[in-house]
Motif scaffolding. Structure first.
Motif, short mmCIF file in Angstrom:
data_model
loop_
_atom_site.label_atom_id
_atom_site.label_comp_id
_atom_site.label_asym_id
_atom_site.label_seq_id
_atom_site.Cartn_x
_atom_site.Cartn_y
_atom_site.Cartn_z
N PRO A 177 0.84 -1.21 0.00
CA PRO A 177 0.00 0.00 0.00
C PRO A 177 0.87 1.26 0.00
CG PRO A 177 0.03 -0.99 2.18
CD PRO A 177 0.74 -1.95 1.27
N ALA A 178 0.38 2.25 -0.73
CA ALA A 178 1.10 3.52 -0.79
C ALA A 178 0.82 4.40 0.42
CB ALA A 178 0.73 4.26 -2.07
N SER A 179 -0.26 4.07 1.13
CA SER A 179 -0.62 4.84 2.32
C SER A 179 -1.24 3.90 3.34
CB SER A 179 -1.61 5.96 1.96
OG SER A 179 -2.77 5.41 1.36
N ALA A 180 -1.75 4.42 4.41
CA ALA A 180 -2.34 3.58 5.46
C ALA A 180 -3.52 2.79 4.93
CB ALA A 180 -2.78 4.46 6.62
N VAL A 181 -3.60 1.53 5.33
CA VAL A 181 -4.70 0.65 4.92
C VAL A 181 -5.89 0.91 5.84
CG1 VAL A 181 -5.44 -1.73 4.59
CG2 VAL A 181 -3.07 -1.07 4.11
N ARG A 182 -7.00 1.32 5.27
CA ARG A 182 -8.18 1.66 6.06
C ARG A 182 -9.29 0.63 5.85
NH1 ARG A 182 -7.43 6.33 8.41
NH2 ARG A 182 -5.90 7.80 7.55
N PRO A 183 -10.10 0.39 6.84
CA PRO A 183 -11.20 -0.57 6.70
C PRO A 183 -12.29 -0.01 5.80
CG PRO A 183 -11.35 0.53 8.82
CD PRO A 183 -10.07 1.01 8.19
N VAL A 184 -13.17 -0.91 5.31
CA VAL A 184 -14.30 -0.47 4.49
C VAL A 184 -15.27 0.31 5.37
CG1 VAL A 184 -14.08 -2.44 2.95
CG2 VAL A 184 -15.58 -2.61 4.93
N VAL A 225 -11.67 -10.16 -5.42
CA VAL A 225 -11.67 -9.24 -4.28
C VAL A 225 -12.30 -9.97 -3.10
CG1 VAL A 225 -12.38 -7.00 -3.37
CG2 VAL A 225 -11.84 -7.25 -5.81
N TYR A 226 -11.53 -10.06 -1.99
CA TYR A 226 -11.95 -10.78 -0.80
C TYR A 226 -12.17 -9.79 0.36
CZ TYR A 226 -9.77 -14.59 -3.45
OH TYR A 226 -9.42 -15.48 -4.44
N ALA A 227 -13.21 -10.03 1.12
CA ALA A 227 -13.47 -9.26 2.34
C ALA A 227 -12.91 -10.05 3.51
CB ALA A 227 -14.96 -9.00 2.51
N LEU A 228 -11.91 -9.49 4.21
CA LEU A 228 -11.20 -10.21 5.26
C LEU A 228 -11.25 -9.47 6.58
CD1 LEU A 228 -7.95 -11.11 3.23
CD2 LEU A 228 -10.06 -12.47 3.44
N LYS A 229 -11.07 -10.22 7.63
CA LYS A 229 -10.97 -9.67 8.99
C LYS A 229 -10.00 -10.54 9.78
CE LYS A 229 -14.91 -12.29 10.84
NZ LYS A 229 -16.23 -12.18 11.51
N PRO A 230 -9.54 -10.08 10.93
CA PRO A 230 -8.64 -10.92 11.72
C PRO A 230 -9.32 -12.20 12.18
CG PRO A 230 -8.53 -8.63 12.43
CD PRO A 230 -9.69 -8.73 11.48
N ALA A 231 -8.55 -13.28 12.25
CA ALA A 231 -9.10 -14.56 12.71
C ALA A 231 -9.64 -14.41 14.12
CB ALA A 231 -8.01 -15.63 12.67
N GLY A 232 -10.85 -14.92 14.35
CA GLY A 232 -11.47 -14.87 15.67
C GLY A 232 -12.10 -13.54 16.01
N ALA A 233 -12.06 -12.59 15.09
CA ALA A 233 -12.66 -11.27 15.36
C ALA A 233 -14.18 -11.38 15.36
CB ALA A 233 -12.20 -10.25 14.33
N ALA A 254 -6.56 -3.94 8.06
CA ALA A 254 -6.76 -2.59 8.60
C ALA A 254 -7.17 -2.63 10.06
CB ALA A 254 -7.82 -1.86 7.79
N GLY A 255 -6.62 -1.71 10.82
CA GLY A 255 -7.09 -1.50 12.19
C GLY A 255 -8.23 -0.51 12.19
N PRO A 256 -8.77 -0.20 13.36
CA PRO A 256 -9.89 0.76 13.44
C PRO A 256 -9.56 2.10 12.80
CG PRO A 256 -9.59 -0.39 15.51
CD PRO A 256 -8.43 -0.76 14.67
N ASP A 257 -8.33 2.52 12.92
CA ASP A 257 -7.93 3.82 12.37
C ASP A 257 -6.96 3.69 11.21
OD1 ASP A 257 -9.45 5.15 14.36
OD2 ASP A 257 -7.82 4.84 15.79
N GLY A 258 -6.90 2.50 10.65
CA GLY A 258 -5.97 2.29 9.54
C GLY A 258 -4.68 1.69 10.02
#
Length: 352
Positions: free
Chosen positions: A113-120, A257-265, A321-325
């Motif tokens: 990524p060229a910048s911070a990765v932000r959540p959808v 394109v896959y929608a992902l989240k941390p395991a166990g989240a 992505a974290g809550p704030d990227g």
């Protein structure tokens, strides 16, 4: 009166007067049978062939005497056999030796990524911001209708397309492969000649251009990543061609394109979109078509956002992505003079 069996002049001097004197010139029965004399034809007599009363016979050493007709027949059989062997070997329709060994070549490209990765924005509708043209799962594969090629029928081409589509579903869309570590369903599509290479890629994946498991299947580390949506968005197409007169070739180029989240989240956790482009080249001979298997000969994978510092050989390792990227170190430039790093290992910058 004299004996009527005696000549008028009497018995010649020294003669016995009976048939004993001709006994020495009488031919016995075996001699008569062995004497095979063939009279010259009228044409031969007119041609002046008086020097030879019989036709010669060919001798073949220990085989004895063989007539010319038998020799000609033997030569004809040998010529016919040689012709059958030649055309059997050189026939264009014969089955060539099937390929074995490391046939697949893999190219992996990390996209940082060229910048911070932000959540959808909305985890309940993670694909809302995608541009038009993406379909749900297999509907987005764009499988064309089968059409005959120069050497393959419409039925054969249709069967090849169906095998490719099912392989793409098993290796790019099925949760069992994506986040559960299963490879059995994908392996079932691989021809016997490539299964040893596939098994080595599973047992010890390495980015050596031949044994990266992600060249065969898209998968994420289940200890780190979980699917945040049941569907996968897909856009792309397939192209039908022939590598040669006995090899059908299909090239696919798709973006997943896959929608992902941390395991166990828990539900409602930040969701990250991971984009994977796969450009694959498949080949089929008629044995492959009959068994509904394929040979994957070339695989190019681009994936992002991923860090340039990691390896893509075993898993696609997304930056979640974290809550704030999540901030990722920008990729460094590539030094063509640095021979310590393999030339094929490339990291790019993910656009957008």
């Amino acid at each position: 009166m004299g004996d009527p069996r005696e000549p008028p002049e009497g018995t010649p001097d020294g003669g016995s007067g009976n048939e004993d004197e001709y006994r020495s010139v009488v031919f016995d029965e075996s001699f008569v049978r062995a004497a095979r004399i063939q009279e010259l034809s009228a044409r031969e007599r007119l041609a002046g062939s008086f020097g030879r009363a019989t036709r010669p016979r060919v001798r073949l050493g220990p085989l004895g005497t063989v007539p010319r007709q038998a020799l000609a027949l033997l030569l004809l059989i040998l010529v016919a056999f040689a012709a059958a062997v030649y055309f059997g070997i050189s026939s264009p329709n014969r089955q060539a030796v099937r390929p074995e060994g490391s046939q697949l070549t893999v190219s992996l490209v990390a996209l940082s990524p060229a910048s911070a990765v932000r959540p959808v924005a909305d985890p309940a509708s993670p694909f809302a911001a995608l541009p038009p043209g993406y379909g749900d799962g297999a509907l987005g594969l764009g499988t064309p209708a089968g059409a005959a090629t120069g050497h393959f029928s419409k039925v054969e081409v249709t069967k090849a397309l169906d095998t490719v589509q099912r392989y793409l579903v098993a290796s790019s869309l099925a949760p069992a492969a994506l986040v559960q570590g299963s490879t059995a369903e994908v392996r079932a599509f691989v021809t016997p000649g490539e299964q040893a290479q596939f098994d080595s890629s599973v047992a010890q994946p390495v980015d050596d251009r031949h044994h990266a498991l992600t060249g065969w299947v898209v998968r994420f580390d289940p200890a780190q990543v979980a699917l945040a949506a049941d569907s996968v968005k897909v856009a792309g197409a397939m192209r039908i061609d022939e590598a040669d007169s006995s090899t059908l070739q299909i090239t696919t180029d798709h973006t997943f394109v896959y929608a992902l989240k941390p395991a166990g989240a828990p539900s409602g956790a930040p969701v990250t979109l991971e984009t994977v482009r796969r450009q694959l080249t498949f080949q089929f001979d008629r044995i492959d078509l009959a068994s509904a298997q394929l040979r994957l000969v070339d695989s190019v994978l681009q994936a992002g956002p991923v860090p340039c510092t990691g390896s893509l050989a075993a898993f696609v390792q997304p930056v979640l992505a974290g809550p704030d990227g999540t901030q990722v170190t920008a990729p460094t430039g590539i030094d063509p003079g640095n021979h310590a790093k393999p030339a094929w290992q490339v990291c790019g910058v993910l656009a957008g």
